[in-house]
Write an enzyme that holds these catalytic residues in place. Structure first.
Site, short mmCIF file in Angstrom:
data_model
loop_
_atom_site.label_atom_id
_atom_site.label_comp_id
_atom_site.label_asym_id
_atom_site.label_seq_id
_atom_site.Cartn_x
_atom_site.Cartn_y
_atom_site.Cartn_z
N CYS A 1 0.83 -1.20 0.00
CA CYS A 1 0.00 0.00 0.00
C CYS A 1 0.87 1.26 0.00
O CYS A 1 1.62 1.47 -0.93
CB CYS A 1 -1.00 -0.04 1.15
N HIS B 1 -3.83 -5.11 -0.55
CA HIS B 1 -3.39 -5.68 0.72
C HIS B 1 -3.41 -7.20 0.65
O HIS B 1 -4.46 -7.79 0.88
CB HIS B 1 -4.29 -5.19 1.85
N GLU C 1 -2.37 -9.16 2.75
CA GLU C 1 -2.68 -9.66 4.10
C GLU C 1 -4.18 -9.69 4.38
O GLU C 1 -4.62 -10.30 5.35
CB GLU C 1 -1.93 -8.83 5.15
#
Lengths: 208, 251
Positions: free
Chosen positions: A85, A190, A192
């Site tokens: 990001c 993202h 994650e």
């Protein structure tokens, strides 16, 4: 092997930590630190980033020697680094969020606001969007083209050299959402937070 | 292209799920972590916990729930209910929440939204608006719908965008719990007024309501609780249905 997530007190990195630990299991050590020596001795580094470009750059600069250490790690020693990001955005020379701010300058280019076409597109660009893989990237091993990833951002990285772009996503225009330049990797989305497919990208980075 | 999101919401009280999915396969029907995992595995685009714990001494239970869930679910996790201060937000984010939804505190103290969006970034600040119709306008309610602030919901939505909210979670109090569908008029008016994404909430009784929320209400995301309870519909069914109606979803 050890992978270090740089904790430079900017934004929330618990999801990044959780996802890397989930993927690493007991095979790889995941460190979370701003300690310069620990970063230097890492095999790989993850540079997360939330909030504005300016707030992230300011936070990096607040930790004495951190930028130099990252430069040494990624540019001089060419060890693998993944920016997520705003972590990716900071690779640029310059960012225009809040005010004009100098970036790390690792990949020539700028970070500017997504063109929302007079309100036709809502910002932030929040949610799941498909990635269009335009170049083979080591972190996309076993990732199908058009996979969905989770995005949340209002600014986009516009690199000068289009050859660094490994994937784009369609939101008002083709937004750069992944880059690879030698040992430097970055995702605007993202991984994650992108379910199992995102964890696979993390796994690919860990196994580089 | 960007997909519309389906967000199942779980009410959590004293660390336990109230209502919930209640599948026979569940080891513990009251465990929020297990239920969140089922949603996540089923394709939920995000998970939302609403903490409805009434007493202050049990408030900390939510932190434990968030911490455990964030180690198992790798989709965004939003937590709301009782979020009052920057400290509350910080604590939830540190436990693994990705976004925090602020309701009463955003009305009483606008600085909370301004300061928290600066400190943590707009991406993690969701302002929850509980709106109730009064004549030809809607008023913002606080304290779980008990107090009428008298504030016009449309003006408030615009103000919250200015203050730094990254998203608005709009609940129609007239529709909440009725299962007759979202207040489409409210959703579309707010969505047209602001440039940030709107999450529609309150009133879903069937899958067509989700379609309406997106198509007519112009919501970017739809939040629902009870249609997923007791296995009435799975998240996958909801997504397949939206897909069949031409709504872009992540499948």
């Amino acid at each position: 092997m050890n992978v270090t997530i740089v904790d430079y007190k900017s934004g929330n990195i618990s999801s990044v930590i959780n996802s890397f630990k989930e993927v690493a299991k007991d095979k790889v050590t995941i460190g979370v630190t701003s300690d310069l020596n620990k970063i230097k001795s890492s095999d790989k580094v993850v540079l997360p980033g939330q909030g504005s470009f300016k707030s992230c750059v300011d936070a990096l600069n607040k930790i004495k020697g951190l930028t130099d250490t990252l430069n040494e790690f990624a540019i001089a020693n060419k060890k693998p680094l993944l920016g997520i990001c705003v972590g990716l955005q900071m690779f640029a020379d310059i960012g225009y969020e809040e005010t004009e701010t100098k970036g790390l300058g690792w990949i020539s280019g700028k970070v500017s606001k997504i063109d929302n076409q007079n309100g036709k597109f809502k910002l932030p660009h929040i949610g799941w969007n498909q990635i269009n893989i335009v170049k083979d990237s080591k972190i996309f091993k076993d990732i199908e083209n058009n996979s969905h990833m989770y995005f949340v951002h209002s600014y986009e990285f516009v690199p000068e050299d289009k050859n660094v772009i490994s994937a784009t996503t369609d939101y008002s225009s083709n937004i750069v959402c992944s880059v690879e330049k030698e040992n430097i990797f970055g995702t605007q989305f993202h991984p994650e937070k992108s379910d199992r497919i995102g964890l696979k990208i993390i796994d690919n980075f860990i196994n580089l | 292209m960007l997909k519309n999101r389906i967000i199942p919401c779980l009410d959590v009280k004293n660390g336990r799920v109230v209502k919930g999915i209640n599948f026979v396969s569940l080891k513990d029907a009251g465990d929020p972590v297990e239920q969140a995992e089922i949603y996540s595995d089923g394709g939920a685009d995000e998970i939302c916990f609403l903490d409805i714990t009434a007493s202050n001494e049990n408030r900390d239970t939510i932190y434990d729930v968030v911490e455990k869930t964030s180690k198992k679910c790798f989709v965004p996790l939003t937590v709301g209910g009782g979020v009052r201060s920057i400290e509350d937000i910080n604590k939830l984010l540190n436990c693994g929440a990705d976004k925090v939804s602020i309701n009463t505190a955003a009305v009483e103290n606008p600085k909370v939204v301004i300061d928290s969006s600066k400190k943590f970034g707009s991406q993690c600040i969701v302002v929850a608006i509980d709106a109730k119709k009064n004549g030809d306008k809607w008023e913002v309610f606080t304290h779980g719908g008990r107090n009428n602030s008298g504030i016009d919901a449309l003006e408030y939505a615009e103000q919250m965008e200015k203050n730094g909210a990254g998203e608005l979670l709009v609940t129609s109090m007239d529709r909440d719990g009725t299962q007759v569908g979202y207040d489409i008029d409210l959703m579309s008016k707010i969505s047209s007024k602001v440039n940030i994404p709107v999450i529609a909430s309150g009133g879903v009784g069937n899958l067509d309501h989700l379609v309406d929320g997106i198509k007519l209400g112009k919501a970017s995301a739809v939040l629902a609780a009870s249609i997923f309870h007791y296995g009435k519909h799975s998240v996958k069914e909801a997504k397949d249905y939206l897909d069949s109606k031409g709504i872009p979803v992540r499948i």
